[in-house]
Write a protein that holds these residues in place. Structure first.
Motif, PDB file in Angstrom:
ATOM      1  N   ASP A   1       0.827  -1.208   0.000  1.00 10.69           N
ATOM      2  CA  ASP A   1       0.000   0.000   0.000  1.00 10.69           C
ATOM      3  C   ASP A   1       0.863   1.261   0.000  1.00 10.69           C
ATOM      4  OD1 ASP A   1      -2.320  -1.501  -0.044  1.00 10.69           O
ATOM      5  OD2 ASP A   1      -2.531  -1.493   2.140  1.00 10.69           O
ATOM      6  N   SER A   2       1.882   1.270   0.849  1.00 14.85           N
ATOM      7  CA  SER A   2       2.779   2.430   0.900  1.00 14.85           C
ATOM      8  C   SER A   2       3.554   2.569  -0.393  1.00 14.85           C
ATOM      9  CB  SER A   2       3.758   2.294   2.065  1.00 14.85           C
ATOM     10  OG  SER A   2       3.082   2.315   3.284  1.00 14.85           O
ATOM     11  N   ASN A   3       3.970   1.442  -0.948  1.00 20.19           N
ATOM     12  CA  ASN A   3       4.715   1.459  -2.206  1.00 20.19           C
ATOM     13  C   ASN A   3       3.865   2.065  -3.314  1.00 20.19           C
ATOM     14  OD1 ASN A   3       6.323   1.017  -4.396  1.00 20.19           O
ATOM     15  ND2 ASN A   3       6.663  -1.133  -4.010  1.00 20.19           N
ATOM     16  N   GLU A   4       2.620   1.648  -3.406  1.00 20.21           N
ATOM     17  CA  GLU A   4       1.719   2.190  -4.426  1.00 20.21           C
ATOM     18  C   GLU A   4       1.494   3.686  -4.218  1.00 20.21           C
ATOM     19  OE1 GLU A   4       0.340   0.975  -7.225  1.00 20.21           O
ATOM     20  OE2 GLU A   4       1.647  -0.742  -6.867  1.00 20.21           O
ATOM     21  N   GLU A   5       1.308   4.080  -2.975  1.00 14.56           N
ATOM     22  CA  GLU A   5       1.053   5.494  -2.681  1.00 14.56           C
ATOM     23  C   GLU A   5       2.263   6.356  -3.055  1.00 14.56           C
ATOM     24  OE1 GLU A   5      -0.123   8.338   1.113  1.00 14.56           O
ATOM     25  OE2 GLU A   5      -0.065   6.169   1.363  1.00 14.56           O
ATOM     26  N   ILE A   6       3.447   5.919  -2.662  1.00 16.86           N
ATOM     27  CA  ILE A   6       4.658   6.681  -2.961  1.00 16.86           C
ATOM     28  C   ILE A   6       4.923   6.692  -4.459  1.00 16.86           C
ATOM     29  CG2 ILE A   6       7.166   6.733  -2.665  1.00 16.86           C
ATOM     30  CD1 ILE A   6       6.674   5.671   0.197  1.00 16.86           C
ATOM     31  N   SER A   7       4.765   5.542  -5.111  1.00 16.22           N
ATOM     32  CA  SER A   7       4.975   5.471  -6.556  1.00 16.22           C
ATOM     33  C   SER A   7       3.994   6.361  -7.306  1.00 16.22           C
ATOM     34  CB  SER A   7       4.839   4.029  -7.047  1.00 16.22           C
ATOM     35  OG  SER A   7       5.896   3.254  -6.572  1.00 16.22           O
ATOM     36  N   THR A   8       2.759   6.396  -6.838  1.00 17.67           N
ATOM     37  CA  THR A   8       1.751   7.250  -7.466  1.00 17.67           C
ATOM     38  C   THR A   8       2.150   8.721  -7.371  1.00 17.67           C
ATOM     39  OG1 THR A   8       0.010   5.665  -6.989  1.00 17.67           O
ATOM     40  CG2 THR A   8      -0.681   7.923  -7.438  1.00 17.67           C
ATOM     41  N   ILE A   9       2.646   9.120  -6.228  1.00 15.97           N
ATOM     42  CA  ILE A   9       3.089  10.509  -6.043  1.00 15.97           C
ATOM     43  C   ILE A   9       4.238  10.824  -7.000  1.00 15.97           C
ATOM     44  CG2 ILE A   9       4.209  12.107  -4.440  1.00 15.97           C
ATOM     45  CD1 ILE A   9       2.581  10.667  -2.208  1.00 15.97           C
ATOM     46  N   TYR A  10       5.223   9.935  -7.063  1.00 13.17           N
ATOM     47  CA  TYR A  10       6.366  10.136  -7.952  1.00 13.17           C
ATOM     48  C   TYR A  10       5.921  10.230  -9.407  1.00 13.17           C
ATOM     49  CZ  TYR A  10      10.328   9.407  -4.790  1.00 13.17           C
ATOM     50  OH  TYR A  10      11.271   9.551  -3.830  1.00 13.17           O
ATOM     51  N   VAL A  11       5.110   9.267  -9.840  1.00 12.53           N
ATOM     52  CA  VAL A  11       4.691   9.220 -11.246  1.00 12.53           C
ATOM     53  C   VAL A  11       3.825  10.422 -11.600  1.00 12.53           C
ATOM     54  CG1 VAL A  11       3.333   7.909 -12.925  1.00 12.53           C
ATOM     55  CG2 VAL A  11       4.957   6.728 -11.440  1.00 12.53           C
ATOM     56  N   ARG A  12       2.928  10.813 -10.692  1.00  8.26           N
ATOM     57  CA  ARG A  12       2.078  11.978 -10.950  1.00  8.26           C
ATOM     58  C   ARG A  12       2.930  13.238 -11.103  1.00  8.26           C
ATOM     59  NH1 ARG A  12      -2.191  13.080  -6.475  1.00  8.26           N
ATOM     60  NH2 ARG A  12      -0.494  11.929  -5.616  1.00  8.26           N
ATOM     61  N   ARG A  13       3.928  13.380 -10.233  1.00 10.34           N
ATOM     62  CA  ARG A  13       4.815  14.549 -10.312  1.00 10.34           C
ATOM     63  C   ARG A  13       5.632  14.494 -11.604  1.00 10.34           C
ATOM     64  NH1 ARG A  13       4.437  19.227  -8.630  1.00 10.34           N
ATOM     65  NH2 ARG A  13       3.733  18.353  -6.692  1.00 10.34           N
ATOM     66  N   TRP A  14       6.102  13.310 -11.946  1.00 12.14           N
ATOM     67  CA  TRP A  14       6.880  13.158 -13.162  1.00 12.14           C
ATOM     68  C   TRP A  14       6.037  13.496 -14.388  1.00 12.14           C
ATOM     69  CZ3 TRP A  14      11.346  13.547 -14.980  1.00 12.14           C
ATOM     70  CH2 TRP A  14      11.690  13.006 -16.211  1.00 12.14           C
ATOM     71  N   ASN A  15       4.812  13.006 -14.425  1.00 14.46           N
ATOM     72  CA  ASN A  15       3.927  13.268 -15.566  1.00 14.46           C
ATOM     73  C   ASN A  15       3.578  14.748 -15.700  1.00 14.46           C
ATOM     74  OD1 ASN A  15       3.900  10.597 -16.342  1.00 14.46           O
ATOM     75  ND2 ASN A  15       2.038  10.123 -15.219  1.00 14.46           N
ATOM     76  N   ALA A  16       3.571  15.467 -14.590  1.00 15.90           N
ATOM     77  CA  ALA A  16       3.265  16.894 -14.633  1.00 15.90           C
ATOM     78  C   ALA A  16       4.345  17.670 -15.384  1.00 15.90           C
ATOM     79  CB  ALA A  16       3.121  17.444 -13.216  1.00 15.90           C
TER      80      ALA A  16
END
Length: 100
Positions: free
Chosen positions: A71-86
């Motif tokens: 769960d933490s891995n998904e949450e952190i990865s989502t934050i990273y990927v969302r920031r990267w995509n921005a």
């Protein structure tokens, strides 16, 4: 008066002696270190978009090995990927491909 005679001093003394607290600190440092690396690359005065792409990719993969809780891995990865995509653009992708 000794620093361990105050409430704050006693609290910090307990933290300094707590092995679990130090393990958590090292864990946080391990997670934040790749981000600091990316920030250093971005803050350089050299053309760096290719290095940023590589560092972000490496950071996301490293997080998968560092964070054991799914769960933490998904949450952190989502934050990273969302920031990267921005910040991602076709121009950046072309610069990445052309970076020697």
């Amino acid at each position: 008066m000794s620093e361990t005679s105050t409430w704050t001093g006693k609290h910090f003394r307990r933290l300094a002696d707590d092995a679990t607290w130090w393990e958590n600190i090292f864990y946080i440092v391990d997670i934040v270190h790749p981000l600091v690396h990316v920030l250093r690359i971005v803050d350089s005065m050299e053309p760096c978009i290719g290095k940023v792409y590589e560092a972000m990719d490496h950071t996301i993969e490293l997080l998968k090995t560092l964070v054991k809780d799914n769960d933490s891995n998904e949450e952190i990865s989502t934050i990273y990927v969302r920031r990267w995509n921005a910040y991602h653009s076709s121009l950046h992708a072309a610069a990445y491909i052309l970076d020697p």
